[in-house]
Write an enzyme that holds these catalytic residues in place. Sequence first.
Site, short mmCIF file in Angstrom:
data_model
loop_
_atom_site.label_atom_id
_atom_site.label_comp_id
_atom_site.label_asym_id
_atom_site.label_seq_id
_atom_site.Cartn_x
_atom_site.Cartn_y
_atom_site.Cartn_z
N ARG A 1 0.82 -1.23 0.00
CA ARG A 1 0.00 0.00 0.00
C ARG A 1 0.84 1.26 0.00
NH1 ARG A 1 -5.55 -0.93 1.85
NH2 ARG A 1 -6.04 -2.89 0.83
N ARG B 1 -3.48 6.48 1.22
CA ARG B 1 -4.04 7.68 1.84
C ARG B 1 -3.12 8.39 2.81
NH1 ARG B 1 -9.05 4.22 3.54
NH2 ARG B 1 -7.31 2.77 3.37
N ARG C 1 -6.62 11.20 -5.93
CA ARG C 1 -7.89 10.47 -5.82
C ARG C 1 -9.07 11.43 -5.94
NH1 ARG C 1 -10.06 7.34 -0.59
NH2 ARG C 1 -10.25 9.51 -0.02
N ASP D 1 -6.66 -2.92 -7.51
CA ASP D 1 -7.19 -3.59 -6.32
C ASP D 1 -7.51 -5.04 -6.64
OD1 ASP D 1 -8.14 -2.74 -3.45
OD2 ASP D 1 -9.56 -4.25 -4.16
N TYR E 1 -14.49 -12.35 -0.18
CA TYR E 1 -15.23 -11.10 -0.41
C TYR E 1 -16.45 -11.33 -1.30
CZ TYR E 1 -11.39 -8.46 1.69
OH TYR E 1 -10.48 -7.97 2.59
O1 CP3 Z 1 0.07 -1.77 -2.48
C1 CP3 Z 1 -0.22 -0.85 -3.28
O2 CP3 Z 1 0.12 0.34 -3.12
C2 CP3 Z 1 -0.93 -1.22 -4.57
C3 CP3 Z 1 -2.35 -1.06 -4.57
C4 CP3 Z 1 -3.22 -2.00 -3.74
C5 CP3 Z 1 -4.45 -1.57 -3.18
N1 CP3 Z 1 -5.08 -2.66 -2.64
C6 CP3 Z 1 -4.97 -0.21 -3.23
C7 CP3 Z 1 -6.04 0.18 -2.29
C8 CP3 Z 1 -3.08 -3.35 -3.45
C9 CP3 Z 1 -1.91 -4.30 -3.72
C10 CP3 Z 1 -4.27 -3.75 -2.77
C11 CP3 Z 1 -4.53 -5.14 -2.34
C12 CP3 Z 1 -5.76 -5.45 -1.62
N2 CP3 Z 1 -7.00 -4.89 -1.74
C13 CP3 Z 1 -5.86 -6.50 -0.67
C14 CP3 Z 1 -4.75 -7.46 -0.30
C15 CP3 Z 1 -3.75 -6.85 0.61
C16 CP3 Z 1 -4.24 -6.57 2.00
O3 CP3 Z 1 -4.32 -5.39 2.34
O4 CP3 Z 1 -4.53 -7.52 2.75
C17 CP3 Z 1 -7.18 -6.51 -0.18
C18 CP3 Z 1 -7.73 -7.44 0.87
C19 CP3 Z 1 -7.89 -5.51 -0.88
C20 CP3 Z 1 -9.34 -5.18 -0.77
C21 CP3 Z 1 -9.55 -3.81 -0.29
N3 CP3 Z 1 -9.26 -2.67 -1.01
C22 CP3 Z 1 -10.08 -3.42 0.96
C23 CP3 Z 1 -10.50 -4.37 2.06
C24 CP3 Z 1 -10.10 -2.03 0.97
C25 CP3 Z 1 -10.68 -1.14 2.04
C26 CP3 Z 1 -9.81 -1.06 3.22
C27 CP3 Z 1 -8.97 0.16 3.16
O5 CP3 Z 1 -7.74 0.04 3.40
O6 CP3 Z 1 -9.53 1.21 2.90
C28 CP3 Z 1 -9.53 -1.58 -0.25
C29 CP3 Z 1 -9.34 -0.18 -0.67
C30 CP3 Z 1 -7.98 0.21 -1.15
N4 CP3 Z 1 -7.19 -0.53 -1.99
C31 CP3 Z 1 -7.34 1.45 -0.89
C32 CP3 Z 1 -6.12 1.44 -1.60
C33 CP3 Z 1 -5.10 2.54 -1.70
C34 CP3 Z 1 -7.90 2.57 -0.08
C35 CP3 Z 1 -8.97 3.21 -0.91
C36 CP3 Z 1 -9.05 4.70 -0.80
O7 CP3 Z 1 -8.21 5.41 -1.40
O8 CP3 Z 1 -10.01 5.15 -0.17
#
Ligand code: CP3
Length: 343
Positions: free
Chosen positions: A23, A27, A36, A73, A150
């Site tokens: 990540r 944010r 964003r 994602d 999910y």
């Molecule tokens: O790592 C990186 O920078 C690359 C981008 C990336 C995102 N999600 C961007 C993201 C990667 C590799 C992921 C993987 C992901 N997404 C996983 C596996 C890794 C982990 O964290 O366990 C999972 C389970 C998801 C599903 C997901 N996406 C969830 C549960 C959420 C909400 C929780 C949260 O952190 O807000 C997301 C949203 C998400 N994916 C964000 C980002 C930057 C936040 C969204 C925002 O900008 O509001």
Amino acid sequence: MTKPLLRALAGETLPVPPVWMMRQAGRYLPEYRATRERAGDFLSLCYNPELATEVTLQPIRRFGFDAAILFADILLVPQALGADLWFVTGEGPRLSTVTGAADFARLKPAAEVHETLAPIYRTVRNLAGALPPEVALIGFAGAPWTVATYMIAGRGTPDQGPAHRLIAEDRATFEALIDVLTAATIEYLSAQVGAGAEVVKIFDSWAGSLRGEDFARYAVAPARTITAALKARHPGLPVIAFPRQAEQGYVGFHAATGADCVAVDDSVDAEWVARNVQPDGCVQGNLASRHMVSGGPALDAEVRRIRDALSGGPHVFNLGHGITPDADPDNVARMIATLRENG
Ligand code: CP3
């Protein structure tokens, strides 16, 4: 092959391990929040190649990581299979649910995911042409089990209860879902590699709730199938597997799946990883994300402890899980400086 990440994944022990962060575009960075905002919302950002390229590059410019990870994602694959997907601010993802054979029958075949995912491949192509020469480009997807949790629940769940219930009540539908996700993941990752990804990572964030035979069937076997298919299509492609919270399941995971690198979370000690996992190949991890919030001398001490514990074999330095929105960017810079001291 000079990129430090590729050298470590090929099994080289480097004096300073390459570093990136799960990540890393997110944010906690003001420039991410601004981009964003321009995109409108998170999914629009994922599907906008210019802006997704921009947010992928932001942490590279700011910190000088050894790898960029595609901004996208894991839940785009269910959407490409026909599930509805939306994000509720402050809560997380929501999806239409797959609770039985009728829902499953409405999904598209794996070969049709490319139509929805084409913008992601354009992002990869942009990135391949834009990164500094020493920075490696990582593509990724969710592992079938984690993505299935999910899709079945329609949201994130603390214990993956709905998915475990589907295994108990309708194993045939559950396994059909794992199979279509395995095939779709091979398609998706293969297209990312075709567009310029040099490494792929498979995120199995909820692998820790699979035990015994279920871990073998639904975490190990799909990772093995995906890895073998990708390596057949793209000889030499390095694969990172992340069966988060697998604990004892980390032991032997390289050999069981064919992955070049196993990423470990921070519930296991780096010293234990050095003894039990690293002898089989490269490992990635495993600083606790909270140090990116708290910083200070405790951060420095942990970075040195993990670096030193894993210095006897191939290691990619990373967090044990994603960086959180409340992290301080200065602590990220401090982590990298401490890691590279005397290097
Ligand atoms: O790592 C990186 O920078 C690359 C981008 C990336 C995102 N999600 C961007 C993201 C990667 C590799 C992921 C993987 C992901 N997404 C996983 C596996 C890794 C982990 O964290 O366990 C999972 C389970 C998801 C599903 C997901 N996406 C969830 C549960 C959420 C909400 C929780 C949260 O952190 O807000 C997301 C949203 C998400 N994916 C964000 C980002 C930057 C936040 C969204 C925002 O900008 O509001």
